[in-house]
Scaffold this active site. Sequence first.
Site, PDB file in Angstrom:
ATOM      1  CG  ASN A 200      -1.585  -4.419  12.847  1.00 43.49           C
ATOM      2  OD1 ASN A 200      -0.760  -4.945  12.120  1.00 43.49           O
ATOM      3  ND2 ASN A 200      -2.807  -4.084  12.429  1.00 43.49           N
TER       4      ASN A 200
ATOM      5  CG  LEU B 144      -1.765  -1.270   1.437  1.00 37.74           C
ATOM      6  CD1 LEU B 144      -2.757  -1.036   2.576  1.00 37.74           C
ATOM      7  CD2 LEU B 144      -2.481  -1.706   0.170  1.00 37.74           C
TER       8      LEU B 144
ATOM      9  CD  GLN C 291      -6.885   3.928  -1.219  1.00 39.40           C
ATOM     10  OE1 GLN C 291      -5.701   4.075  -0.933  1.00 39.40           O
ATOM     11  NE2 GLN C 291      -7.807   3.627  -0.310  1.00 39.40           N
TER      12      GLN C 291
ATOM     13  CG  HIS D 154      30.582  29.227   2.264  1.00 47.49           C
ATOM     14  ND1 HIS D 154      31.202  29.094   1.050  1.00 47.49           N
ATOM     15  CD2 HIS D 154      29.450  29.928   2.016  1.00 47.49           C
ATOM     16  CE1 HIS D 154      30.493  29.707   0.115  1.00 47.49           C
ATOM     17  NE2 HIS D 154      29.430  30.207   0.677  1.00 47.49           N
TER      18      HIS D 154
ATOM     19  N   GLY E 266      -1.974  -0.009  16.867  1.00 45.94           N
ATOM     20  CA  GLY E 266      -2.972  -1.008  17.185  1.00 45.94           C
ATOM     21  C   GLY E 266      -2.361  -2.044  18.116  1.00 45.94           C
TER      22      GLY E 266
ATOM     23  CB  ALA F 268      -2.607   5.023  -2.178  1.00 44.23           C
ATOM     24  N   GLY F 269      -0.848   6.776   0.115  1.00 45.31           N
ATOM     25  CA  GLY F 269      -1.075   7.908   1.008  1.00 45.31           C
ATOM     26  C   GLY F 269      -0.120   9.072   0.779  1.00 45.31           C
TER      27      GLY F 269
ATOM     28  CB  THR G  36      -5.899  -0.334   5.454  1.00 45.43           C
ATOM     29  OG1 THR G  36      -6.798  -0.504   6.556  1.00 45.43           O
ATOM     30  CG2 THR G  36      -4.755   0.577   5.864  1.00 45.43           C
TER      31      THR G  36
END
Length: 400
Positions: free
Chosen positions: A163, A7, A80, A312, A138, A9-10, A86
């Site tokens: 998780n 995944l 997506q 510099h 999670g 797509a975010g 998700t």
Amino acid sequence: MMEAVILAAGEGTRMRPLTAARPKVMLPLANSPMLEHLICAVRDAGITSIVLVVGYGEREVREWFGDGARLGVSIRYVVQRRQLGTADALRTTKGLVSERFLMLNGDMIVGAEDLRALAATPAPCMGVHESDHPQDFGVVTVEGERITGLEEKSPQPKSNLINAGVYLFEPEIYERLERVPLSGRGEYELTDALDDYIAEGRLSAYTLSLWMDVGAPWDLLDANATLMDGMEPEILGTVEEGVVVHGKLIVGKDSVVKAGTYIEGDCIIGEGAMIGPHAYIRGSTAIGDRCHIGHSVEIKNSIIFPETKIPHFNYIGDSVIGSYCNFGAGTKVANLRHDHGTIRINGKSTGRRKFGAIIGDHVLFGINCSVNVGSVIGSYSLIGPHSLVEGTLKDRTVIR
């Protein structure tokens, strides 16, 4: 044949301003996009068929990875269009995978050995990891190898297992995804499908030995250091006589490290960069393609995106600097509070005693500017000479 769904797509709003011009998964770690490290881990686990779910910044992802041949994999893409969770992201891949498959969130670091072992377990299975701040994830409870509970971001977590966003599924997961309702957050949550497996006593846990969440800008520094630690030295450019190196050094082609430069700790330098003379680079620092780190500049434990010039008498400590920035002579970024307290950004603790600044793309500094700890400077900002920068500046801020 085992397949993998990643995944990607975010946008990564918590990574702003670094994600203003690129998707989160394309942020560089050890001079390669974080998604590339994940794809390589999947490949090294023996899985070469990959489906990428893309969305925000999809063109950059497609242009960089193409069909995957450069990395020894086969990549297919699915879009997506709206980031609706998700479960919705995984639903977009229906019909593209026909066998058991790994599913991974694209914003993490995980080891190939763990992925290989997870892929050999019975599905469904969730990768878990021990955390010293489980309340941010999670939280998972287990009995033996069987998962008995999953609770999102509990203020009083029932365990230190979280998780990790790595799963092994059979294609039958897609039937369950069709029944997932819209959550109170306006998203279709994968955890709803996982709760069904838990209620049936079918979801098992595999404890990952290596896993790093890259959810906030300061997480980039730890992930960068971990990845660099596993790399082998390689000199494709020029290291002049009189350069001192203590630690692993990687120098890309057409780059020059000039005499008098002192490199202490692991350092990776991209292609076409100019370092020195008399620069001081401290680990773990990643310097992107075509950067210029000049005379009497000290860089410590930082990520410098491509095309940035720090020419510099500058100091940059524990910071993440975007592309096309230019630091006027004498401009410095502080990285330690006087009271040695934990540094906070926008009210959120970084968990770090040392952290400098997050600086977007195309930021220009005049001479002798001072950037205080925990500052965030938006892209295209113009900082006048002798300015003090503190707190958070929006994109295109002008300080005269």
